[in-house]
Enzyme design. Structure first.
Site, PDB file in Angstrom:
ATOM      1  CD  GLU A 199      -5.334   0.385   3.098  1.00 45.53           C
ATOM      2  OE1 GLU A 199      -5.820   0.827   2.051  1.00 45.53           O
ATOM      3  OE2 GLU A 199      -5.330  -0.815   3.392  1.00 45.53           O
TER       4      GLU A 199
ATOM      5  NE  ARG B 247      -3.648  -2.460   0.205  1.00 43.97           N
ATOM      6  CZ  ARG B 247      -3.288  -3.637  -0.296  1.00 43.97           C
ATOM      7  NH1 ARG B 247      -2.166  -3.748  -0.985  1.00 43.97           N
ATOM      8  NH2 ARG B 247      -4.050  -4.692  -0.163  1.00 43.97           N
TER       9      ARG B 247
ATOM     10  CB  SER C  98      -9.204  -1.522   3.975  1.00 45.01           C
ATOM     11  OG  SER C  98      -9.902  -2.657   3.519  1.00 45.01           O
TER      12      SER C  98
END
Length: 349
Positions: free
Chosen positions: A345, A171, A249
Site C-alpha cells: 500500500e 486503495r 496495513s
C-alpha cells in the site's frame, strides 16, 4: 505558518523523521509549508524552486523513505472544516487537505453528522484520503466522496474533480498513477468534500462489527457506538505510530478469481476470504503472511507486528532499506506458498 507575498515558508535540509509515521530517517533538501492554493502558485513562480521536481507530503502515513529527498517537499497544511450544504438526501462536509483524518471524522459526529464512523482512527490527513481511497470495516472513501479541489503543480491552476475524474479503485485513484492521464506528482489536494447520506444507515456487515453486535446485544448501534467500536478494534490490532513506527496495513488484500479461491481453499481450508459482488474473492493478506510464519519476525530493525501480520513496524532505528527488504521477503514467501503476489500500500521513495 502564515504566508507572505513572497511565498510560503521554505526550510532547508529538514529531517523528515517526524513527518513519516514509520519514523524513518531522511532529509529534505527543501520543504515548503502549503497553507493555501496561493502558496503553491507563489512557489511555482519562485525563480529557484519553481521548476524543481515536487513531492507532496501529507501525514506521512503512506510512505517508506529509503533515501534523502532531492525534490521540493510540499508539506500540506491547509486547514478548515465546515458544513457546505444540507440536502434532503445528504449533508456535504468539507475539510482542508492538512486536517487530521481521524479528528475530522470525530468532528462530523460532534456536529451530529454520521456516515464516516467506520473510517475512524485511520492515520493520515484528509488530503491523502482520496489518493489511497482509504477504507475500513465495510466502507470506502469513494462511497462518501463528493468532490475535491486541487492545484496543478505545473500551471498553478485550481481545479475541482468529481468521483469519476478521481478514478477510484481498491486503495487506488488517479493520484497514484503517472504517465498520460495520471496525476501522481502533478497535483496537490487542498480541500475534500464528502457526502454523508440522509437518512443515515449503519454499516455492520464486517465480521469484527458483527461480533460486537453479538457480544454487546446492541442490534441497532448508533454512529457514536460504531465509532467507539472501530477505535477499540483498531487499537487492539494495530500499533500507535507515536509509540511504534508503522504505516498501518502494509499490503493490499489480494483479489482473486473464484476458481483461484477454490484452489487455495482446497489446499488451505482455513484461509480467510470474502466473496465480492462480482463473484471474485478478496483474501486476507494478514492471514496469508501469518500462514507463512512471519508474525513477530524481523529483518534487521524492521519487523512484522506481533498482533497483526499485515503491519510492518520499526523496532527502533530501522532504515527504509530494511523495511523494503522485509517486505520483499514476505512477498516471496506468500508467492512461493500461495502463488499470489502481494502489492504494497505505501509508496516507496
Amino acid at each position: 505558518m502564515p504566508t507572505s507575498a513572497a511565498g510560503p515558508t521554505v526550510e532547508r535540509n529538514v529531517s523528515l523523521r517526524a513527518y513519516n509515521t514509520f519514523g524513518l530517517p531522511a532529509t529534505a533538501r527543501a520543504l515548503a509549508r502549503i497553507a493555501a492554493d496561493a502558496d503553491v502558485r507563489r512557489l511555482l513562480a519562485d525563480p529557484e524552486l519553481g521548476r524543481e521536481p515536487k513531492l507532496v507530503l501529507g501525514g506521512g502515513s503512506n510512505v517508506v523513505l529509503t533515501r534523502d529527498v532531492q525534490q521540493v517537499v510540499l508539506k500540506v497544511e491547509v486547514r478548515g472544516r465546515r458544513v457546505v450544504e444540507r440536502r434532503d438526501d445528504a449533508v456535504i462536509v468539507e475539510a482542508g487537505g492538512g486536517e487530521n483524518w481521524h479528528d475530522f471524522v470525530a468532528w462530523t459526529l460532534d456536529q451530529g453528522l454520521p456516515g464516516l464512523e467506520n473510517l475512524a482512527l485511520i492515520p493520515g490527513t484528509v488530503g491523502a484520503a482520496p489518493v489511497q481511497n482509504i477504507g475500513a470495516y465495510g466502507v470506502e472513501l469513494a462511497e462518501r466522496f463528493e468532490a475535491l479541489d486541487a492545484v496543478d503543480l505545473v500551471t498553478g491552476r485550481s481545479v475541482t474533480l468529481d468521483a469519476a475524474a478521481c478514478r477510484f479503485g481498491y486503495r487506488d485513484s488517479v493520484f497514484k498513477h503517472g504517465g498520460f492521464g495520471g496525476l501522481a506528482g502533478k497535483s496537490l489536494i487542498t480541500r475534500v468534500r464528502l457526502r454523508l447520506p440522509q437518512p443515515w444507515r449503519p454499516v455492520l456487515g464486517y465480521l469484527d462489527l458483527e461480533r460486537r453486535v453479538h457480544e454487546t446485544g446492541i442490534a441497532a448501534p448508533d454512529a457514536r457506538t460504531i465509532f467507539d467500536w472501530v477505535c477499540e478494534i483498531r487499537r487492539a490490532k494495530l500499533p500507535d505510530p507515536a509509540e511504534i513506527g508503522n504505516a498501518g496495513s502494509f499490503f493490499k488484500n489480494p483479489v482473486v478469481s473464484a476458481e483461484q479461491c477454490r484452489d487455495i481453499i482446497g489446499r488451505d481450508p482455513h484461509v480467510v476470504h470474502y466473496v465480492l459482488p462480482d463473484g471474485r474473492c478478496k483474501l486476507a493478506a494478514g492471514w496469508l503472511i501469518d500462514a507463512c510464519g512471519w508474525k513477530g519476525k524481523s529483518v534487521g530493525r524492521a519487523g512484522v507486528y506481533e498482533r497483526q501480520a499485515l503491519v510492518l513496524v520499526n523496532r527502533g532505528g530501522a532504515s527504509g532499506a530494511e523495511v523494503v527488504t522485509l517486505a520483499r521477503a514476505i512477498q516471496e514467501s506468500v508467492y512461493g506458498r500461495f502463488g499470489i503476489r502481494l502489492e504494497p500500500e505505501p509508496v516507496v521513495i
